[in-house]
Design an enzyme around this catalytic site. Structure first.
Site, PDB file in Angstrom:
ATOM      1  N   ASP A 210       0.786  -1.275  -0.048  1.00 39.72           N
ATOM      2  CA  ASP A 210      -0.088  -0.023  -0.158  1.00 39.72           C
ATOM      3  C   ASP A 210       0.890   1.378  -0.212  1.00 39.72           C
ATOM      4  O   ASP A 210       0.357   2.444  -0.214  1.00 39.72           O
ATOM      5  CB  ASP A 210      -0.988   0.172   1.264  1.00 39.72           C
ATOM      6  CG  ASP A 210      -1.997   1.100   1.168  1.00 39.72           C
ATOM      7  OD1 ASP A 210      -2.573   1.003  -0.023  1.00 39.72           O
ATOM      8  OD2 ASP A 210      -2.046   1.925   2.097  1.00 39.72           O
ATOM      9  N   LEU A 291      -8.328   6.144   1.804  1.00 37.81           N
ATOM     10  CA  LEU A 291      -8.316   7.247   0.983  1.00 37.81           C
ATOM     11  C   LEU A 291      -7.176   7.367   0.418  1.00 37.81           C
ATOM     12  O   LEU A 291      -6.881   8.393  -0.628  1.00 37.81           O
ATOM     13  CB  LEU A 291      -8.794   8.254   2.024  1.00 37.81           C
ATOM     14  CG  LEU A 291     -10.218   8.479   2.403  1.00 37.81           C
ATOM     15  CD1 LEU A 291     -10.214   9.972   3.319  1.00 37.81           C
ATOM     16  CD2 LEU A 291     -11.252   8.723   1.389  1.00 37.81           C
ATOM     17  N   ARG A 292      -6.018   6.561   0.621  1.00 37.12           N
ATOM     18  CA  ARG A 292      -4.513   6.856  -0.082  1.00 37.12           C
ATOM     19  C   ARG A 292      -4.935   6.595  -1.723  1.00 37.12           C
ATOM     20  O   ARG A 292      -4.137   7.228  -2.419  1.00 37.12           O
ATOM     21  CB  ARG A 292      -3.630   5.979   0.665  1.00 37.12           C
ATOM     22  CG  ARG A 292      -2.368   5.931  -0.218  1.00 37.12           C
ATOM     23  CD  ARG A 292      -1.321   5.033   0.693  1.00 37.12           C
ATOM     24  NE  ARG A 292      -0.854   5.680   2.000  1.00 37.12           N
ATOM     25  CZ  ARG A 292      -1.222   5.041   2.974  1.00 37.12           C
ATOM     26  NH1 ARG A 292      -1.734   3.797   3.102  1.00 37.12           N
ATOM     27  NH2 ARG A 292      -0.437   5.516   4.226  1.00 37.12           N
ATOM     28  N   ALA A 293      -5.709   5.839  -1.817  1.00 41.82           N
ATOM     29  CA  ALA A 293      -5.909   5.477  -3.545  1.00 41.82           C
ATOM     30  C   ALA A 293      -6.332   6.748  -3.974  1.00 41.82           C
ATOM     31  O   ALA A 293      -5.836   7.053  -4.933  1.00 41.82           O
ATOM     32  CB  ALA A 293      -6.792   4.466  -3.672  1.00 41.82           C
TER      33      ALA A 293
END
Length: 710
Positions: A210, A291-293
């Site tokens: 990730d 929300l990193r995506a």
């Protein structure tokens, strides 16, 4: 190790060379090259993970990138590459005042070996000098060397857990910390993280994956022309490395200039609200975690626009960014195979991005599409983004350069401990675990499906199993593999005692050190007073499953229960960082369906394909297990094995299994007794006694811990 961009890596090349393989000379692989170039333009994207089988030019392309990176201004004499315009106030070589002399150097490419020690990564504190002289003597590590450059980790999926933790911390905070025995050092460590891996050797931890902004899959060409071109260029390079590199100097210089120009444009690129809304809708529809995506897609889309010289992000930029940044973020279960949901992503992108463009998309389109990358060509018409036959590197590329689409994820259980079942996802493909699930009750009337090669039983949802662990502790001198199963001496864990250091002091036992000085009547600590802490942590083991797949196991759907148990144990082995292997026996022979590997998801697939039927050659299964374990011991004597035999103990084919048991003497084992029914023969218990193993009823597998022999 610090990699010199002007030289080649002798471990990768078969012949001595003086020039690296040029980035522009690589055949095909447009997705990989574009991903690397985008992260060079905008390091905030978060780095690149390259997945591919062996011999696909992963390392070659990454090392070729170093020559394209622009030079950086550093404080003269600073070992931590501080920026003269914004020097790190906590730099161990500081403080750096205004007017400090500056120098220029190439962006560093630092390679992190899989076998690196923690001290080599974060740096070394000289505890003897710190305690005896009061001097904070700090030797920088690889994280310091990679600051404002590239940190390259080959075989990142094999990196030990404690090094993964260090990388995660540094990548998240942009700083490296050394906290040891009251001595603290910290410094800036912002770097472009690039990792390569072979999926056959197992998947890296989800937390590490990730952290990579982009993930790209590569494969060898499947057609004649690109494969021939790869070999042709490779031979030319080996015959005359300097001359071959000179042919691509202009192309590499053009790419370096384009990176620099894109960096200048990047701050002026705007992301319209309409495109930001699209990013949110795509991420919601694709069901990514967190929300990193969204943030990474937005940053990547801005970098794509800057790469093409645009100041407004378009829908084409979003499409290119989503294809590189999203697929690896959808894995719901660590045992799900990657790459299963690329079609689902394409459907979502078509829904959101097809149709008339918004007024905000006035940035125009570029002649090279967002997937095309740079448009500079090589002497044969193939540049870094050409998809023709001259697109590959010394080992590389897909038939049109790209290889398979980036790996993606399927959904699975939301709880990797196995306490809950798989999550149903109507928008994606079923996971292997879902495919194995039998919708009928274990004790229902619906029997397993029957195929020509035997009966195919299906597993139920996995559960949390008992902890099967090896008694005793791994030999301290031998070392052990870090993990979460069996107790072992190591550099991490609980302090159990102290001792006088036999070499370099690594972990100080402060109370015993002070006590030793006090017993001498001294008010100062001297070298002879130092005591080293002896720690006991946990290690990873090789868990070898020997599974009875004979006809007796298929009766009354027992194999459904057995498959569920083995599936649950496989999940437990993943969580504890073990290697796993699997042997099955039925008919007249035993078969190694899974050689010892870290690819636990492959074990899930092999289990799903396992059919039952025929007689029970138990002795053959044990004999095959002995051969496998003895072979693994020759390869890696430090990793202790744990044998798990899943059987009812019946042997209806071959010799008496008791005659084979001595071949497994001294190997810690557990026999999972699968016998059921009102009349029980106790054959599994007899086998356990012959193996000096614990015997565990299948029904008790999901309760408290059990200890095996040392």
């Amino acid at each position: 190790m610090l990699h010199d961009p002007a030289g080649a890596d002798p471990l990768e090349e078969d012949v001595p060379v003086t020039s690296p393989y040029p980035f522009s000379a690589v055949v095909g692989l447009p997705d990989l090259r574009l991903a690397l170039l985008l992260t060079a333009v905008s390091p905030a994207i978060g780095g690149v993970l390259v997945r591919g089988e062996k011999g696909t030019a992963k390392s070659t392309v990454v090392r070729g990138l170093a020559a394209l990176l622009p030079e950086v201004d550093v404080v003269a004499g600073c070992r931590f590459a501080c920026d003269p315009l914004s020097a790190d106030p906590s730099c161990p070589d500081g403080p750096h005042t205004a007017g400090t002399p500056a120098a220029q150097r190439r962006s560093a490419l630092v390679e992190l070996p899989v076998g690196a020690t923690e001290d080599r990564v974060v740096g070394t504190l000289d505890l003897q000098r710190a305690l005896g002289e009061g001097v904070k003597a700090y030797e920088p590590g690889l994280l310091a060397a990679a600051h404002r450059g590239v940190l390259y980790v080959d075989e990142v999926n094999l990196l030990p857990d404690h090094l993964v933790d260090l990388l995660l911390d540094a990548a998240a905070m942009g700083r490296a910390h050394v906290e040891r025995d009251g001595v603290s050092v910290k410094h800036a460590a912002r770097f472009l993280l690039v990792g390569t891996m072979n999926p056959e050797e197992g998947e890296p931890r989800p937390q590490l994956v990730d952290r990579f902004g982009l993930v790209v899959g590569v494969a060898a060409p499947a057609t004649v022309e690109p494969r021939a071109e790869v070999v042709r260029r490779r031979l030319q390079y080996e015959n005359d490395p300097a001359g071959f590199a000179a042919r691509y100097v202009e192309q590499d210089a053009a790419l370096a200039g384009r990176i620099d120009a894109a960096r200048q444009i990047l701050p002026r690129v705007t992301l319209p609200d309409a495109q930001l809304d699209r990013i949110a809708r795509i991420c919601i529809a694709y069901r990514v975690d967190g929300l990193r995506a969204d943030i990474v897609v937005a940053r990547t889309a801005v970098a794509v626009a800057a790469w093409h010289g645009r100041t407004v992000v378009t829908k084409d930029d979003l499409r290119a960014a989503a294809r590189l940044a999203l697929p690896h973020r959808r894995r719901r279960d660590p045992l799900d195979p990657p790459g299963a949901d690329q079609e689902r992503l394409e459907e979502i992108l078509d829904q959101e991005l097809n149709g008339p463009d918004d007024a905000s998309d006035d940035g125009g389109s570029d002649t090279d599409g967002p997937d095309g990358g740079p448009d500079t060509g090589g002497p044969d018409g193939g540049g870094p983004d050409s998809g023709g036959p001259d697109g590959g590197g010394p080992d590389s590329g897909g038939p049109d350069g790209g290889g398979p689409p980036p790996p993606s994820a399927s959904t699975g259980s939301s709880d990797i401990s196995g306490s809950s079942g798989p999550v149903d996802d109507p928008g994606g493909r079923p996971t292997p675990e879902q495919t194995m699930v039998n919708t009928s009750d274990v004790d229902g009337d619906t029997g397993p499906a029957t195929g020509p090669a035997g009966d195919l039983a299906f597993a139920q949802a996995p559960y949390k199993t008992r902890l099967l662990k090896i008694g005793g502790r791994a030999n301290r001198q031998q070392g052990s593999h870090a993990g979460r199963r069996s107790p072992a001496h190591g550099r991490h864990g609980r302090v159990v005692r102290s001792r006088q250091p036999s070499g370099k002091l690594v972990s100080l036992h402060l109370p015993d050190t002070v006590r030793a000085a006090a017993l001498r009547g001294s008010r100062r600590v001297h070298a002879r007073d130092l005591r080293e802490a002896v720690k006991v942590g946990r290690e990873a083991n090789l868990v070898l499953f020997v599974v009875d797949a004979s006809g007796s196991m298929a009766a009354r759907q027992r194999m459904t229960v057995v498959k569920t148990a083995v599936l649950s144990l496989l999940r437990d082995a993943y969580q504890r960082r073990d290697k796993v292997g699997m042997i099955t026996f039925r008919g007249a022979e035993a078969t190694t369906v899974l050689e010892p590997t870290a690819s636990h998801e492959v074990g899930v697939l092999r289990l799903a394909e396992l059919r039952t039927g025929g007689r029970t050659p138990l002795a053959a299964g044990l004999r095959q297990a002995a051969r496998t374990l003895h072979g693994e011991k020759r390869r890696d004597a430090r990793r202790r094995p744990l044998l798990v035999v899943v059987t009812d103990g019946r042997a209806t084919s071959g010799p008496d299994p008791m005659t084979v048991a001595p071949a497994l003497a001294g190997i810690p084992a557990v026999v999972v007794d699968c016998e059921s029914g009102p009349v029980r023969l106790g054959l599994a218990g007899r086998l356990a006694r012959a193996l000096s193993a614990d015997c565990l009823p299948l029904s008790a597998l999901s309760t408290a811990a059990i200890h095996t022999g040392s």
